[in-house]
Scaffold this motif. Structure first.
Motif, PDB file in Angstrom:
ATOM      1  N   LEU A  20       1.493 -68.204 -19.343  1.00  0.00           N
ATOM      2  CA  LEU A  20       1.612 -69.647 -19.504  1.00  0.00           C
ATOM      3  C   LEU A  20       1.429 -70.356 -18.164  1.00  0.00           C
ATOM      4  O   LEU A  20       0.740 -71.376 -18.075  1.00  0.00           O
ATOM      5  CB  LEU A  20       2.983 -69.993 -20.099  1.00  0.00           C
ATOM      6  CG  LEU A  20       3.288 -71.495 -20.224  1.00  0.00           C
ATOM      7  CD1 LEU A  20       2.265 -72.182 -21.105  1.00  0.00           C
ATOM      8  CD2 LEU A  20       4.694 -71.705 -20.770  1.00  0.00           C
ATOM      9  N   ALA A  21       2.003 -69.807 -17.108  1.00  0.00           N
ATOM     10  CA  ALA A  21       1.863 -70.424 -15.785  1.00  0.00           C
ATOM     11  C   ALA A  21       0.409 -70.428 -15.325  1.00  0.00           C
ATOM     12  O   ALA A  21      -0.107 -71.439 -14.820  1.00  0.00           O
ATOM     13  CB  ALA A  21       2.736 -69.673 -14.775  1.00  0.00           C
ATOM     14  N   GLY A  22      -0.290 -69.280 -15.517  1.00  0.00           N
ATOM     15  CA  GLY A  22      -1.706 -69.225 -15.147  1.00  0.00           C
ATOM     16  C   GLY A  22      -2.552 -70.183 -15.962  1.00  0.00           C
ATOM     17  O   GLY A  22      -3.476 -70.818 -15.446  1.00  0.00           O
ATOM     18  N   LEU A  26      -5.110 -73.308 -14.815  1.00  0.00           N
ATOM     19  CA  LEU A  26      -6.526 -73.278 -15.146  1.00  0.00           C
ATOM     20  C   LEU A  26      -6.966 -74.460 -16.001  1.00  0.00           C
ATOM     21  O   LEU A  26      -8.093 -74.944 -15.861  1.00  0.00           O
ATOM     22  CB  LEU A  26      -6.870 -71.973 -15.874  1.00  0.00           C
ATOM     23  CG  LEU A  26      -6.808 -70.696 -15.031  1.00  0.00           C
ATOM     24  CD1 LEU A  26      -6.916 -69.467 -15.911  1.00  0.00           C
ATOM     25  CD2 LEU A  26      -7.944 -70.700 -13.996  1.00  0.00           C
ATOM     26  N   LEU A  27      -6.108 -74.927 -16.894  1.00  0.00           N
ATOM     27  CA  LEU A  27      -6.533 -75.885 -17.904  1.00  0.00           C
ATOM     28  C   LEU A  27      -6.180 -77.330 -17.588  1.00  0.00           C
ATOM     29  O   LEU A  27      -6.795 -78.249 -18.135  1.00  0.00           O
ATOM     30  CB  LEU A  27      -5.929 -75.513 -19.269  1.00  0.00           C
ATOM     31  CG  LEU A  27      -6.317 -74.123 -19.801  1.00  0.00           C
ATOM     32  CD1 LEU A  27      -5.624 -73.848 -21.117  1.00  0.00           C
ATOM     33  CD2 LEU A  27      -7.829 -74.032 -19.975  1.00  0.00           C
ATOM     34  N   LEU A  28      -5.210 -77.560 -16.731  1.00  0.00           N
ATOM     35  CA  LEU A  28      -4.778 -78.922 -16.443  1.00  0.00           C
ATOM     36  C   LEU A  28      -5.288 -79.383 -15.080  1.00  0.00           C
ATOM     37  O   LEU A  28      -5.587 -78.554 -14.211  1.00  0.00           O
ATOM     38  CB  LEU A  28      -3.240 -79.001 -16.461  1.00  0.00           C
ATOM     39  CG  LEU A  28      -2.564 -78.692 -17.799  1.00  0.00           C
ATOM     40  CD1 LEU A  28      -1.057 -78.797 -17.654  1.00  0.00           C
ATOM     41  CD2 LEU A  28      -3.063 -79.609 -18.897  1.00  0.00           C
ATOM     42  N   PRO A  29      -5.397 -80.684 -14.872  1.00  0.00           N
ATOM     43  CA  PRO A  29      -5.757 -81.196 -13.543  1.00  0.00           C
ATOM     44  C   PRO A  29      -4.727 -80.755 -12.503  1.00  0.00           C
ATOM     45  O   PRO A  29      -3.536 -80.635 -12.814  1.00  0.00           O
ATOM     46  CB  PRO A  29      -5.741 -82.715 -13.734  1.00  0.00           C
ATOM     47  CG  PRO A  29      -5.895 -82.931 -15.201  1.00  0.00           C
ATOM     48  CD  PRO A  29      -5.241 -81.765 -15.867  1.00  0.00           C
ATOM     49  N   ALA A  33      -0.922 -79.761 -12.961  1.00  0.00           N
ATOM     50  CA  ALA A  33      -0.762 -78.322 -13.146  1.00  0.00           C
ATOM     51  C   ALA A  33       0.270 -77.732 -12.181  1.00  0.00           C
ATOM     52  O   ALA A  33       1.149 -76.954 -12.597  1.00  0.00           O
ATOM     53  CB  ALA A  33      -2.104 -77.632 -12.959  1.00  0.00           C
ATOM     54  N   TRP A  34       0.181 -78.069 -10.900  1.00  0.00           N
ATOM     55  CA  TRP A  34       1.063 -77.430  -9.929  1.00  0.00           C
ATOM     56  C   TRP A  34       2.533 -77.829 -10.089  1.00  0.00           C
ATOM     57  O   TRP A  34       3.410 -76.963  -9.990  1.00  0.00           O
ATOM     58  CB  TRP A  34       0.570 -77.700  -8.509  1.00  0.00           C
ATOM     59  CG  TRP A  34      -0.675 -76.920  -8.194  1.00  0.00           C
ATOM     60  CD1 TRP A  34      -1.947 -77.386  -8.167  1.00  0.00           C
ATOM     61  CD2 TRP A  34      -0.763 -75.524  -7.903  1.00  0.00           C
ATOM     62  NE1 TRP A  34      -2.831 -76.384  -7.883  1.00  0.00           N
ATOM     63  CE2 TRP A  34      -2.118 -75.216  -7.698  1.00  0.00           C
ATOM     64  CE3 TRP A  34       0.184 -74.499  -7.787  1.00  0.00           C
ATOM     65  CZ2 TRP A  34      -2.567 -73.947  -7.395  1.00  0.00           C
ATOM     66  CZ3 TRP A  34      -0.256 -73.220  -7.470  1.00  0.00           C
ATOM     67  CH2 TRP A  34      -1.605 -72.943  -7.292  1.00  0.00           C
ATOM     68  N   PRO A  35       2.854 -79.091 -10.365  1.00  0.00           N
ATOM     69  CA  PRO A  35       4.265 -79.399 -10.651  1.00  0.00           C
ATOM     70  C   PRO A  35       4.799 -78.668 -11.883  1.00  0.00           C
ATOM     71  O   PRO A  35       5.938 -78.171 -11.871  1.00  0.00           O
ATOM     72  CB  PRO A  35       4.256 -80.918 -10.856  1.00  0.00           C
ATOM     73  CG  PRO A  35       3.086 -81.399 -10.081  1.00  0.00           C
ATOM     74  CD  PRO A  35       2.057 -80.335 -10.233  1.00  0.00           C
ATOM     75  N   LEU A  36       3.988 -78.577 -12.951  1.00  0.00           N
ATOM     76  CA  LEU A  36       4.437 -77.862 -14.141  1.00  0.00           C
ATOM     77  C   LEU A  36       4.579 -76.368 -13.865  1.00  0.00           C
ATOM     78  O   LEU A  36       5.501 -75.711 -14.375  1.00  0.00           O
ATOM     79  CB  LEU A  36       3.451 -78.096 -15.291  1.00  0.00           C
ATOM     80  CG  LEU A  36       3.455 -79.513 -15.891  1.00  0.00           C
ATOM     81  CD1 LEU A  36       2.341 -79.646 -16.936  1.00  0.00           C
ATOM     82  CD2 LEU A  36       4.811 -79.817 -16.523  1.00  0.00           C
ATOM     83  N   TYR A  37       3.659 -75.837 -13.075  1.00  0.00           N
ATOM     84  CA  TYR A  37       3.752 -74.421 -12.696  1.00  0.00           C
ATOM     85  C   TYR A  37       5.047 -74.165 -11.926  1.00  0.00           C
ATOM     86  O   TYR A  37       5.767 -73.183 -12.188  1.00  0.00           O
ATOM     87  CB  TYR A  37       2.525 -74.065 -11.859  1.00  0.00           C
ATOM     88  CG  TYR A  37       2.600 -72.711 -11.197  1.00  0.00           C
ATOM     89  CD1 TYR A  37       2.316 -71.551 -11.908  1.00  0.00           C
ATOM     90  CD2 TYR A  37       2.943 -72.593  -9.847  1.00  0.00           C
ATOM     91  CE1 TYR A  37       2.374 -70.312 -11.294  1.00  0.00           C
ATOM     92  CE2 TYR A  37       3.007 -71.364  -9.236  1.00  0.00           C
ATOM     93  CZ  TYR A  37       2.715 -70.227  -9.956  1.00  0.00           C
ATOM     94  OH  TYR A  37       2.776 -69.000  -9.353  1.00  0.00           O
ATOM     95  N   THR A  38       5.359 -75.022 -10.979  1.00  0.00           N
ATOM     96  CA  THR A  38       6.595 -74.873 -10.203  1.00  0.00           C
ATOM     97  C   THR A  38       7.824 -74.979 -11.102  1.00  0.00           C
ATOM     98  O   THR A  38       8.782 -74.195 -10.973  1.00  0.00           O
ATOM     99  CB  THR A  38       6.648 -75.938  -9.105  1.00  0.00           C
ATOM    100  OG1 THR A  38       5.471 -75.823  -8.280  1.00  0.00           O
ATOM    101  CG2 THR A  38       7.883 -75.759  -8.233  1.00  0.00           C
ATOM    102  N   ALA A  39       7.784 -75.951 -12.023  1.00  0.00           N
ATOM    103  CA  ALA A  39       8.916 -76.129 -12.936  1.00  0.00           C
ATOM    104  C   ALA A  39       9.107 -74.907 -13.817  1.00  0.00           C
ATOM    105  O   ALA A  39      10.247 -74.479 -14.097  1.00  0.00           O
ATOM    106  CB  ALA A  39       8.709 -77.378 -13.785  1.00  0.00           C
ATOM    107  N   LEU A  40       8.015 -74.305 -14.271  1.00  0.00           N
ATOM    108  CA  LEU A  40       8.107 -73.120 -15.129  1.00  0.00           C
ATOM    109  C   LEU A  40       8.706 -71.943 -14.358  1.00  0.00           C
ATOM    110  O   LEU A  40       9.568 -71.208 -14.886  1.00  0.00           O
ATOM    111  CB  LEU A  40       6.727 -72.763 -15.663  1.00  0.00           C
ATOM    112  CG  LEU A  40       6.653 -71.524 -16.567  1.00  0.00           C
ATOM    113  CD1 LEU A  40       7.533 -71.698 -17.809  1.00  0.00           C
ATOM    114  CD2 LEU A  40       5.215 -71.235 -16.970  1.00  0.00           C
ATOM    115  N   VAL A  41       8.251 -71.746 -13.122  1.00  0.00           N
ATOM    116  CA  VAL A  41       8.796 -70.642 -12.317  1.00  0.00           C
ATOM    117  C   VAL A  41      10.288 -70.847 -12.076  1.00  0.00           C
ATOM    118  O   VAL A  41      11.103 -69.910 -12.209  1.00  0.00           O
ATOM    119  CB  VAL A  41       8.021 -70.534 -10.983  1.00  0.00           C
ATOM    120  CG1 VAL A  41       8.704 -69.519 -10.055  1.00  0.00           C
ATOM    121  CG2 VAL A  41       6.573 -70.120 -11.227  1.00  0.00           C
TER     122      VAL A  41
END
Length: 311
Positions: A20-22, A26-29, A33-41
């Protein structure tokens, strides 16, 4: 699929959060993408603690999510970049081939235009001399054969990629041709040693100037000046036979001066032509002695070197 097992069964699927993080990367601007990736981690790092998992297990889940997402993103982007690189490389190769075709077309025009004009002029002269001066006519026929043989040699050189011509030699040839046409020639030559591609560019420029003079003017006088000064080479050709009303309606005429401008621009130089205030036609070309541009074949050889392996 990532969070439902956690909420229903308190079961953690370690790799699903990484996928999901990857996918987010890949799919979002990037801005989202990076804030959501950080939030998920951070979510996979803190959520297990709320369900009573140990700190070590929570750290393992967070680290797994972090690394899996980055690896998935990196490998996918690498594959995309490799594909883009191959596409770009193919496009550059096609552009190099197209440029080489244009270069070869310009070379043939520059090489054969002058030679065919000279052969035509001398053939007409022979036709006039045969009844009254057969000896001189025979001499002119010998010169026609020499010009034709040199033209064949030049075309072979162009086809093989070794095109090196001498401005000094072209000036001598121009003098011979203009004398045969009844044109008075005045030459001023002050040149040092020139690089082969600079020498060739100015030799071809003089050829085109002579071709235009023989075809399109009724000149009686011509001045040719070639000089080297302050790191620049300059060629000036003037004649008094310009016809203001002349216009060549042939569909494939008029490319010579454009070809020369392209050649000289590639060397960091320029070409100017037109009528002067006293009614003469003047062509002036100049380029730096140490030109920034490459020799005509460099681009082609970069992509298609002699050993046959693309660069």
């Amino acid at each position: 699929m990532t969070f439902l097992p956690l909420m229903l069964f308190q079961a953690f699927w370690q790799t699903m959060a990484g996928y999901l993080a990857g996918s987010l990367l890949l799919l979002l601007p990037p801005r989202a993408a990076w804030p959501l990736y950080t939030a998920l981690v951070l979510g996979m790092l803190t959520t297990p603690l709320l369900y009573g998992r140990s700190l070590a297990e929570s750290a393992e889940l967070g680290l797994t999510t972090l690394l899996t997402g980055l690896v998935m993103y990196t490998l996918t982007r690498l594959s995309q970049l490799i594909s883009l690189l191959h596409t770009t490389r193919g496009e550059l190769a096609r552009q190099a081939v197209t440029g080489e075709r244009l270069r070869f077309a310009r070379d043939l025009h520059d090489l054969l235009g002058f030679s065919l004009s000279a052969i035509t002029l001398k053939s007409e002269l022979v036709h006039q001399l045969i009844p009254t001066q057969p000896g001189r006519a025979l001499k002119e026929v010998d010169e026609i054969l020499t010009i034709a043989g040199q033209s064949l040699t030049d075309v072979r050189k162009a086809a093989s990629g070794y095109r090196s011509f001498s401005l000094r030699q072209e000036i001598k040839t121009a003098q011979s041709m203009l004398h045969a046409a009844g044109v008075q020639v005045h030459t001023e030559l002050s040149l040092g040693s020139l690089a082969p591609h600079i020498d060739t560019a100015f030799a071809v420029t003089l050829r085109e100037a002579m071709t235009n003079l023989l075809r399109h003017s009724n000149a009686t006088r011509c001045r040719i000046e070639a000089a080297q000064h302050d790191g620049w080479v300059r060629l000036v050709v003037e004649n008094d036979g310009v016809d203001p009303a002349y216009h060549n309606a042939a569909p494939h005429s008029g490319n010579g001066l454009g070809n020369l401008r392209t050649r000289l621009s590639a060397l960091g130089g320029r070409l100017e032509s037109g009528r002067t205030e006293d009614g003469r036609f003047r062509l002036a070309a100049e380029a730096p002695v140490k030109a920034a541009g490459k020799a005509p074949t460099d681009l082609y050889e970069t992509w298609f070197p002699p050993n046959g392996t693309a660069a």
